[in-house]
Write a protein that holds these residues in place. Structure first.
Motif, mmCIF file in Angstrom:
data_model
loop_
_atom_site.group_PDB
_atom_site.id
_atom_site.type_symbol
_atom_site.label_atom_id
_atom_site.label_comp_id
_atom_site.label_asym_id
_atom_site.label_seq_id
_atom_site.Cartn_x
_atom_site.Cartn_y
_atom_site.Cartn_z
ATOM 1 N N SER A 43 81.679 -55.804 -7.935
ATOM 2 C CA SER A 43 81.282 -54.371 -8.358
ATOM 3 C C SER A 43 80.610 -53.703 -7.164
ATOM 4 C CB SER A 43 80.674 -54.351 -9.614
ATOM 5 O OG SER A 43 79.339 -55.067 -9.575
ATOM 6 N N THR A 44 80.357 -52.571 -6.989
ATOM 7 C CA THR A 44 79.544 -51.905 -6.252
ATOM 8 C C THR A 44 78.357 -51.100 -7.228
ATOM 9 O OG1 THR A 44 81.231 -51.173 -4.734
ATOM 10 C CG2 THR A 44 79.169 -49.887 -4.702
ATOM 11 N N PHE A 45 77.191 -51.423 -6.581
ATOM 12 C CA PHE A 45 75.841 -50.882 -7.346
ATOM 13 C C PHE A 45 75.227 -49.863 -6.437
ATOM 14 C CE2 PHE A 45 76.444 -54.022 -10.135
ATOM 15 C CZ PHE A 45 75.535 -53.726 -11.524
ATOM 16 N N ILE A 46 75.019 -48.653 -6.987
ATOM 17 C CA ILE A 46 74.455 -47.555 -6.021
ATOM 18 C C ILE A 46 73.138 -47.538 -6.803
ATOM 19 C CG2 ILE A 46 74.506 -45.285 -5.528
ATOM 20 C CD1 ILE A 46 77.535 -44.937 -5.938
ATOM 21 N N VAL B 292 81.957 -49.168 -10.585
ATOM 22 C CA VAL B 292 80.755 -48.498 -9.921
ATOM 23 C C VAL B 292 79.648 -48.356 -10.776
ATOM 24 C CG1 VAL B 292 79.629 -46.940 -8.345
ATOM 25 C CG2 VAL B 292 82.227 -47.654 -7.851
ATOM 26 N N TYR B 293 78.521 -48.909 -10.523
ATOM 27 C CA TYR B 293 77.288 -48.890 -11.564
ATOM 28 C C TYR B 293 76.108 -48.270 -10.779
ATOM 29 C CZ TYR B 293 80.604 -52.190 -13.940
ATOM 30 O OH TYR B 293 81.678 -52.555 -14.371
ATOM 31 N N THR B 294 75.628 -47.355 -11.411
ATOM 32 C CA THR B 294 74.564 -46.737 -10.600
ATOM 33 C C THR B 294 73.243 -46.981 -11.526
ATOM 34 O OG1 THR B 294 75.954 -44.859 -10.207
ATOM 35 C CG2 THR B 294 73.970 -44.443 -9.819
ATOM 36 N N VAL B 295 72.356 -46.991 -10.488
ATOM 37 C CA VAL B 295 70.862 -47.461 -10.920
ATOM 38 C C VAL B 295 69.850 -46.317 -10.571
ATOM 39 C CG1 VAL B 295 69.044 -49.139 -11.181
ATOM 40 C CG2 VAL B 295 71.310 -49.900 -10.966
ATOM 41 N N ALA C 235 65.484 -53.740 -7.854
ATOM 42 C CA ALA C 235 66.820 -53.365 -8.279
ATOM 43 C C ALA C 235 68.009 -53.956 -7.615
ATOM 44 C CB ALA C 235 66.864 -51.744 -8.045
ATOM 45 N N MET C 236 67.568 -54.201 -6.192
ATOM 46 C CA MET C 236 68.582 -54.966 -5.318
ATOM 47 C C MET C 236 68.786 -56.367 -5.689
ATOM 48 S SD MET C 236 67.629 -53.262 -1.560
ATOM 49 C CE MET C 236 68.774 -54.489 -0.733
ATOM 50 N N HIS C 237 67.717 -56.875 -6.164
ATOM 51 C CA HIS C 237 68.058 -58.356 -6.667
ATOM 52 C C HIS C 237 68.716 -58.299 -7.990
ATOM 53 C CE1 HIS C 237 65.796 -62.364 -7.947
ATOM 54 N NE2 HIS C 237 67.014 -62.486 -7.527
ATOM 55 N N PHE C 238 68.497 -57.348 -8.887
ATOM 56 C CA PHE C 238 69.306 -57.429 -9.943
ATOM 57 C C PHE C 238 70.771 -57.089 -9.894
ATOM 58 C CE2 PHE C 238 71.064 -54.083 -13.240
ATOM 59 C CZ PHE C 238 71.262 -54.779 -14.263
ATOM 60 N N ALA C 239 71.309 -55.974 -8.784
ATOM 61 C CA ALA C 239 72.288 -56.119 -8.385
ATOM 62 C C ALA C 239 72.958 -57.020 -7.754
ATOM 63 C CB ALA C 239 72.582 -54.666 -7.519
ATOM 64 N N TRP C 240 72.408 -57.892 -7.141
ATOM 65 C CA TRP C 240 72.869 -59.284 -6.641
ATOM 66 C C TRP C 240 72.991 -60.160 -7.670
ATOM 67 C CZ3 TRP C 240 70.551 -63.914 -6.379
ATOM 68 C CH2 TRP C 240 70.987 -64.966 -5.455
ATOM 69 N N ARG C 241 72.116 -60.336 -8.657
ATOM 70 C CA ARG C 241 72.222 -61.256 -9.843
ATOM 71 C C ARG C 241 73.548 -60.794 -10.725
ATOM 72 N NH1 ARG C 241 67.496 -64.301 -12.149
ATOM 73 N NH2 ARG C 241 69.184 -65.760 -12.452
ATOM 74 N N CYS C 242 73.946 -59.482 -10.660
ATOM 75 C CA CYS C 242 74.902 -58.872 -11.521
ATOM 76 C C CYS C 242 76.265 -59.479 -10.990
ATOM 77 C CB CYS C 242 74.927 -57.652 -11.709
ATOM 78 S SG CYS C 242 73.374 -57.169 -12.912
ATOM 79 N N VAL D 221 77.150 -60.226 0.788
ATOM 80 C CA VAL D 221 76.997 -58.918 -0.206
ATOM 81 C C VAL D 221 76.622 -57.897 0.986
ATOM 82 C CG1 VAL D 221 75.648 -57.705 -1.978
ATOM 83 C CG2 VAL D 221 76.324 -59.919 -2.215
ATOM 84 N N GLU D 222 77.504 -56.817 0.957
ATOM 85 C CA GLU D 222 77.285 -55.773 1.980
ATOM 86 C C GLU D 222 76.199 -54.721 1.339
ATOM 87 O OE1 GLU D 222 79.503 -52.272 4.436
ATOM 88 O OE2 GLU D 222 80.299 -52.941 2.623
ATOM 89 N N VAL D 223 75.066 -54.460 2.132
ATOM 90 C CA VAL D 223 74.089 -53.279 1.660
ATOM 91 C C VAL D 223 74.300 -52.073 2.636
ATOM 92 C CG1 VAL D 223 71.791 -52.992 1.638
ATOM 93 C CG2 VAL D 223 72.520 -54.950 0.991
ATOM 94 N N VAL D 224 74.627 -51.166 2.079
ATOM 95 C CA VAL D 224 75.033 -49.799 2.867
ATOM 96 C C VAL D 224 73.855 -48.787 2.716
ATOM 97 C CG1 VAL D 224 76.414 -47.736 2.955
ATOM 98 C CG2 VAL D 224 77.280 -50.062 2.437
#
Length: 334
Positions: A91-94, A115-118, A212-219, A290-293
């Motif tokens: 997925s993509t997390f914003i 796409v999931y937005t935090v 929050a980045m760590h959360f997205a990574w763990r998801c 994992v790409e970080v943009v």
């Protein structure tokens, strides 16, 4: 099922305790790109020149607030955020901050499959009147301000909160999940209260975006997109809806900086330190595939900049190639 180990990728050298000559205990917080670490004294931060940023009186007040918050949270702990770990592979997390750059491209953030937005801090308030866009609201610690939610309809948004945030935040959400902090041991368990470790552990890097980045990574995210992450003051705005108070500018000794297009900004030690932590986390994510943009318009974070519109176009192209991998709805829309 995504990144299920708590420390692969986020290897946590940024949060180790060091005792300096004279007995001052500090936390080595965040390697910079040149390999150095910022040293942050526990409960008494110093700036680059060694000047104290937090007085002992302030430190005692902070510890008291944390203790009070923790006491209240214990009465209401139920679900943990661990149920999300590994649940959104590919997925993509914003991750939406509250920087002034949000005014320049925040209207582009929309509901898109997979796409999931935090949103963090005052970032959620930006979306008043645009319900259904945000999936999660992330609150890291005692500094969480309930007024950031003034006038916000939180229906369908899940609160992700540590056990030290103001308990009043829980009253604003129909659904919330708790997490606890992580330390620098290889298994991510030392320093975590075993009674509550099952809720889910996230590394704490002094800024909510990092966790929050760590959360997205763990998801299980394959892409993490940063929006409204300026780490600077633009046109006098500290947050998208808040001018920089003169008293704060003077006390924190803001100074001039430039963003990528040459616009003059203001920043300070604390914002630069937080920016360094985000760059370090982005490096670890890249090493793990994992790409970080950085889709923030402006700001001082110089990392893999892309226009947010282009990111959405990439996501759409991926969906056209693999439609069977894209769910019809996101959790917040169910």
């Amino acid at each position: 099922m995504g990144h299920t180990s708590p420390t692969i990728g986020f290897r946590l050298p940024q949060y180790s305790r060091v005792r300096l000559p004279g007995g001052l205990e500090v936390i080595a917080a965040g390697p910079t790109l040149d390999g150095r670490a910022y040293l942050v004294p526990r409960w008494s931060q110093l700036d680059d020149c060694g000047n104290r940023l937090v007085t002992e009186r302030r430190a005692k007040a902070v510890k008291a607030a944390i203790a009070d918050n923790w006491a209240e949270h214990q009465k209401r702990i139920g679900r943990g955020i661990s149920e999300h770990f590994g649940a959104y592979p590919g997925s993509t997390f914003i991750i939406v901050g509250s920087g002034p750059g949000l005014l320049r491209n925040g209207t582009l953030i929309s509901r898109v499959p997979n796409v999931y937005t935090v949103a963090l801090n005052a970032g959620l308030k930006y979306f008043r009147g645009r319900e259904g866009v945000i999936d999660f609201y992330f609150s890291l610690d005692w500094k969480g301000d309930p007024t950031w939610l003034d006038g916000v309809d939180t229906t369908g948004i899940e609160l992700l909160t540590s056990v030290t945030t103001p308990p009043a935040l829980l009253d604003r959400f129909d659904k919330y999940g708790h997490f606890v902090g992580m330390t620098s041991t290889i298994d991510g368990e030392e320093g975590v209260n075993e009674k509550f470790g099952h809720l889910g552990t996230l590394d704490a890097g002094l800024t909510g975006t990092y966790s929050a980045m760590h959360f997205a990574w763990r998801c299980g995210a394959k892409r993490i997109v940063l929006v409204g992450q300026d780490f600077a003051v633009r046109f006098g705005l500290y947050h998208w809806d808040e001018p920089l108070p003169w008293k704060v500018a003077n006390e924190r000794k803001f100074h001039a900086a430039e963003d990528a297009d040459g616009t003059t900004l203001l920043t300070d030690y604390e914002l630069k330190r937080n920016m360094s932590l985000i760059r370090a986390a982005a490096m670890w994510c890249r090493e793990d595939g994992v790409e970080v943009v950085n889709a923030t318009e402006g700001g001082i974070l110089d990392w893999n900049r892309k226009r947010l519109a282009d990111v959405y176009e990439e996501i759409a192209e991926e969906g056209n190639r693999c439609p069977q991998d894209i769910p019809s709805t996101s959790p917040a829309a169910v």
